[in-house]
Design a protein around this motif. Structure first.
Motif, PDB file in Angstrom:
ATOM      1  N   TYR A 186       0.831  -1.199   0.000  1.00  0.00           N
ATOM      2  CA  TYR A 186       0.000   0.000   0.000  1.00  0.00           C
ATOM      3  C   TYR A 186       0.869   1.255   0.000  1.00  0.00           C
ATOM      4  CZ  TYR A 186      -4.016  -2.907   1.339  1.00  0.00           C
ATOM      5  OH  TYR A 186      -5.013  -3.857   1.374  1.00  0.00           O
ATOM      6  N   VAL A 187       0.363   2.328  -0.609  1.00  0.00           N
ATOM      7  CA  VAL A 187       0.898   3.664  -0.367  1.00  0.00           C
ATOM      8  C   VAL A 187       0.124   4.228   0.815  1.00  0.00           C
ATOM      9  CG1 VAL A 187       1.186   6.008  -1.255  1.00  0.00           C
ATOM     10  CG2 VAL A 187       1.547   4.058  -2.766  1.00  0.00           C
ATOM     11  N   VAL A 188       0.836   4.747   1.796  1.00  0.00           N
ATOM     12  CA  VAL A 188       0.206   5.247   3.021  1.00  0.00           C
ATOM     13  C   VAL A 188       0.578   6.708   3.216  1.00  0.00           C
ATOM     14  CG1 VAL A 188      -0.087   4.906   5.490  1.00  0.00           C
ATOM     15  CG2 VAL A 188       0.410   2.939   4.021  1.00  0.00           C
ATOM     16  N   ALA A 189      -0.422   7.549   3.450  1.00  0.00           N
ATOM     17  CA  ALA A 189      -0.208   8.975   3.677  1.00  0.00           C
ATOM     18  C   ALA A 189      -0.726   9.355   5.052  1.00  0.00           C
ATOM     19  CB  ALA A 189      -0.921   9.795   2.610  1.00  0.00           C
ATOM     20  N   ALA A 190       0.162   9.764   5.948  1.00  0.00           N
ATOM     21  CA  ALA A 190      -0.227  10.202   7.294  1.00  0.00           C
ATOM     22  C   ALA A 190      -0.133  11.721   7.367  1.00  0.00           C
ATOM     23  CB  ALA A 190       0.659   9.559   8.350  1.00  0.00           C
ATOM     24  N   ILE A 191      -1.182  12.342   7.884  1.00  0.00           N
ATOM     25  CA  ILE A 191      -1.294  13.796   7.884  1.00  0.00           C
ATOM     26  C   ILE A 191      -1.029  14.373   9.268  1.00  0.00           C
ATOM     27  CG2 ILE A 191      -2.805  15.745   7.381  1.00  0.00           C
ATOM     28  CD1 ILE A 191      -4.485  13.847   5.636  1.00  0.00           C
ATOM     29  N   ASP A 192      -0.180  15.401   9.340  1.00  0.00           N
ATOM     30  CA  ASP A 192      -0.107  16.246  10.530  1.00  0.00           C
ATOM     31  C   ASP A 192      -1.102  17.379  10.330  1.00  0.00           C
ATOM     32  OD1 ASP A 192       1.483  15.363  12.569  1.00  0.00           O
ATOM     33  OD2 ASP A 192       3.236  16.546  12.055  1.00  0.00           O
ATOM     34  N   HIS A 193      -2.128  17.433  11.162  1.00  0.00           N
ATOM     35  CA  HIS A 193      -3.132  18.482  11.058  1.00  0.00           C
ATOM     36  C   HIS A 193      -2.615  19.707  11.807  1.00  0.00           C
ATOM     37  CE1 HIS A 193      -5.961  15.598   9.320  1.00  0.00           C
ATOM     38  NE2 HIS A 193      -5.513  14.750  10.231  1.00  0.00           N
ATOM     39  N   THR A 194      -2.171  20.696  11.077  1.00  0.00           N
ATOM     40  CA  THR A 194      -1.442  21.843  11.626  1.00  0.00           C
ATOM     41  C   THR A 194      -2.226  22.569  12.707  1.00  0.00           C
ATOM     42  OG1 THR A 194      -0.535  22.081   9.403  1.00  0.00           O
ATOM     43  CG2 THR A 194      -0.125  23.876  10.946  1.00  0.00           C
ATOM     44  N   TYR A 195      -1.508  22.977  13.755  1.00  0.00           N
ATOM     45  CA  TYR A 195      -2.026  23.648  14.941  1.00  0.00           C
ATOM     46  C   TYR A 195      -2.879  22.733  15.811  1.00  0.00           C
ATOM     47  CZ  TYR A 195      -0.426  27.846  12.516  1.00  0.00           C
ATOM     48  OH  TYR A 195       0.338  28.772  11.863  1.00  0.00           O
ATOM     49  N   GLU A 196      -2.952  21.435  15.458  1.00  0.00           N
ATOM     50  CA  GLU A 196      -3.637  20.449  16.290  1.00  0.00           C
ATOM     51  C   GLU A 196      -2.638  19.485  16.917  1.00  0.00           C
ATOM     52  OE1 GLU A 196      -6.754  18.537  14.008  1.00  0.00           O
ATOM     53  OE2 GLU A 196      -7.005  20.351  12.819  1.00  0.00           O
ATOM     54  N   ASN A 197      -1.372  19.781  16.783  1.00  0.00           N
ATOM     55  CA  ASN A 197      -0.293  18.913  17.251  1.00  0.00           C
ATOM     56  C   ASN A 197       0.701  19.787  18.011  1.00  0.00           C
ATOM     57  OD1 ASN A 197       1.811  17.068  17.535  1.00  0.00           O
ATOM     58  ND2 ASN A 197       2.487  17.303  15.419  1.00  0.00           N
ATOM     59  N   VAL A 198       1.312  19.246  19.054  1.00  0.00           N
ATOM     60  CA  VAL A 198       2.233  20.050  19.859  1.00  0.00           C
ATOM     61  C   VAL A 198       3.455  20.506  19.081  1.00  0.00           C
ATOM     62  CG1 VAL A 198       1.491  19.119  22.071  1.00  0.00           C
ATOM     63  CG2 VAL A 198       3.314  17.975  20.803  1.00  0.00           C
ATOM     64  N   ALA A 199       3.766  19.844  17.960  1.00  0.00           N
ATOM     65  CA  ALA A 199       4.923  20.276  17.177  1.00  0.00           C
ATOM     66  C   ALA A 199       4.853  19.718  15.757  1.00  0.00           C
ATOM     67  CB  ALA A 199       6.226  19.829  17.839  1.00  0.00           C
ATOM     68  N   THR A 200       4.761  20.609  14.775  1.00  0.00           N
ATOM     69  CA  THR A 200       4.848  20.236  13.367  1.00  0.00           C
ATOM     70  C   THR A 200       5.939  21.066  12.723  1.00  0.00           C
ATOM     71  OG1 THR A 200       2.499  19.674  13.217  1.00  0.00           O
ATOM     72  CG2 THR A 200       3.647  20.127  11.149  1.00  0.00           C
ATOM     73  N   THR A 201       6.896  20.415  12.092  1.00  0.00           N
ATOM     74  CA  THR A 201       8.038  21.104  11.483  1.00  0.00           C
ATOM     75  C   THR A 201       7.842  21.220   9.980  1.00  0.00           C
ATOM     76  OG1 THR A 201       9.503  20.198  13.178  1.00  0.00           O
ATOM     77  CG2 THR A 201      10.537  21.097  11.195  1.00  0.00           C
ATOM     78  N   PHE A 202       8.053  22.418   9.448  1.00  0.00           N
ATOM     79  CA  PHE A 202       7.934  22.669   8.016  1.00  0.00           C
ATOM     80  C   PHE A 202       9.318  22.777   7.381  1.00  0.00           C
ATOM     81  CE2 PHE A 202       3.817  23.876   9.635  1.00  0.00           C
ATOM     82  CZ  PHE A 202       2.956  23.381   8.661  1.00  0.00           C
ATOM     83  N   PRO A 203       9.397  22.619   6.064  1.00  0.00           N
ATOM     84  CA  PRO A 203      10.703  22.605   5.396  1.00  0.00           C
ATOM     85  C   PRO A 203      11.539  23.860   5.607  1.00  0.00           C
ATOM     86  CG  PRO A 203       9.019  21.732   3.934  1.00  0.00           C
ATOM     87  CD  PRO A 203       8.304  22.278   5.133  1.00  0.00           C
ATOM     88  N   ASP A 204      10.897  24.995   5.835  1.00  0.00           N
ATOM     89  CA  ASP A 204      11.651  26.234   6.046  1.00  0.00           C
ATOM     90  C   ASP A 204      12.132  26.398   7.480  1.00  0.00           C
ATOM     91  OD1 ASP A 204       9.311  26.806   7.370  1.00  0.00           O
ATOM     92  OD2 ASP A 204       8.735  28.496   6.098  1.00  0.00           O
TER      93      ASP A 204
END
Length: 415
Positions: A186-204
């Motif tokens: 399977y191809v699996v895509a897991a989503i970080d729902h922004t501002y709903e998680n204590v820490a999400t890091t973006f490429p910048d």
């Protein structure tokens, strides 16, 4: 903005599947504790680790190996939906998301994926005011997927599964499940729902924190959360299966075979996503209290409830009643399965890691066993409904997995 952690017995609901919004946690254990707090909770939460836990714990936490036949590759995507502002920070005029992809690979690579960054691990620990453990402990967790592995498969040959984590939780908590599904093709895509998680890091380099953790919760708020996540899921599907996909190997995805699973708030959001998007052919709710009711005409696509007995046994309270309400409106294939001895974290990586670190998470089933069961039943469900492979395991109780009970809401029994 800081996410304050309260005592599990008095904290407002995190929509974590352990209780109905506004109600006390039945066992007062991990339900309100976010991310790694389940692994390194101090005595202030009522269940300090044994004195010898740190010396007996492995130097490097690790996830169980996938059970499928194929190596696993992984990558991450930065996606930006300019058609809508962020639902939680309206001054942000576009919804930004980070998504992890796992896929079957031609061969193992040389570089194993990082579980999370040191900064994300640090923020999880500091958020709970946890001391006495390395701040980067989660970033060292050994994973099984490779960042430089080439995908395997033919054009439009791989089904796509979307995973959504619990509220305040990172997408990484579902890594062991994603690894296993990818190893099975399977191809699996897991989503970080922004501002709903204590820490999400973006490429910048930006790291967003949990704005929603500070919001007073109500039933209407949980409906908004589920519907917002449904919009996130549909956008991700557009970006993976549209005419200009954001993943360079998206041609491998079969857009006619898409399904979704999630844990806690993510599992509850599967219903909202299926109601919004007909591309999602089947769904799984792992231990999540549902708030978005299914309309009177019902939902005719396959659905699986998978949870713990303490809150989801039919006829036992308001939380189970939400599943009973939805059960009546599920018009297609459906199952209600409960795992004896499980607690809320048992369906995620945290149950496995808690055992390795000598932490009592309240479960009466070993984390590795709970993960084995979760992987097997989730994969069986998707194999049945996306690949049409018969799954006797889903027809009745199994001698191999006696912990799994089949529930009949009509008679309020499980056996």
């Amino acid at each position: 903005m800081r996410h304050t952690i309260e005592s599990p017995d008095t904290a407002p609901s995190r929509f974590d599947g352990a209780r109905t919004p506004g109600r006390p946690t039945p066992r007062g254990r991990l339900a309100a504790v976010s991310g790694l707090l389940a692994l390194v909770a101090s005595a202030s939460f009522g269940y300090a680790p044994p004195a010898a836990a740190s010396s007996a714990s492995p130097a490097t936490p690790y996830l169980p190996k996938p059970t499928g036949s194929q190596p696993v590759g992984t990558t991450s995507l930065y996606l930006k939906d300019t058609s809508r502002p962020d639902p939680w920070v309206p001054t942000v005029k576009a919804r930004e998301l980070m998504v992890s992809l796992w896929y079957p690979a031609k061969s193992p690579g040389r570089h194993r994926a990082q579980y999370m960054t040191p900064k994300e691990s640090e923020l999880l620990l500091k958020d709970g005011e946890i001391t006495g453990v390395p701040l980067d402990v989660l970033s060292k967790t050994r994973t099984n997927a490779f960042t430089d592995a080439k995908p395997a498969g033919r054009k439009h040959g791989l089904p796509l599964l979307v995973l959504s984590p619990g509220h305040s939780k990172p997408r990484s908590e579902l890594t062991a499940l994603a690894d296993d599904l990818a190893s099975r093709g399977y191809v699996v895509a897991a989503i970080d729902h922004t501002y709903e998680n204590v820490a999400t890091t973006f490429p910048d380099g930006r790291v967003t924190t949990c704005v929603t953790c500070e919001i007073k919760k109500s039933p209407d708020w949980w409906v908004k959360l589920a519907n917002s996540r449904a919009a996130d899921v549909s956008f991700v599907l557009d970006q993976l299966t549209g005419s200009h996909p954001k993943w360079k190997d998206a041609r491998l995805i079969d857009p006619s075979r898409i399904a979704m699973a999630g844990h806690s708030a993510g599992g509850a959001s599967a219903i909202a996503a299926m109601l919004k998007d007909s591309r999602i052919r089947a769904g799984i709710d792992m231990d999540g209290t549902t708030e978005v009711p299914i309309p009177g005409n019902g939902l005719a696509r396959p659905f699986l409830f998978l949870g713990k007995p303490s809150t989801y046994t039919p006829g036992t309270g308001d939380t189970a009643a939400t599943w009973e309400r939805d059960w009546k409106q599920l018009k297609g294939w459906k199952r209600w399965l409960l795992v004896t001895g499980a607690e809320h974290t048992s369906f995620t990586d945290l149950g496995v890691l808690a055992d390795q670190l000598g932490i009592d998470d309240g479960a009466d089933i070993p984390g590795t066993r709970a993960m084995e069961i979760t992987r097997r039943y989730v994969a069986g469900f998707f194999d049945l409904h996306l690949r049409k492979k018969p799954q006797p395991l889903l027809d009745k109780a199994s001698a191999r997995y006696p912990e799994v009970k089949f529930c009949t809401p009509e008679t309020k029994t499980c056996s």
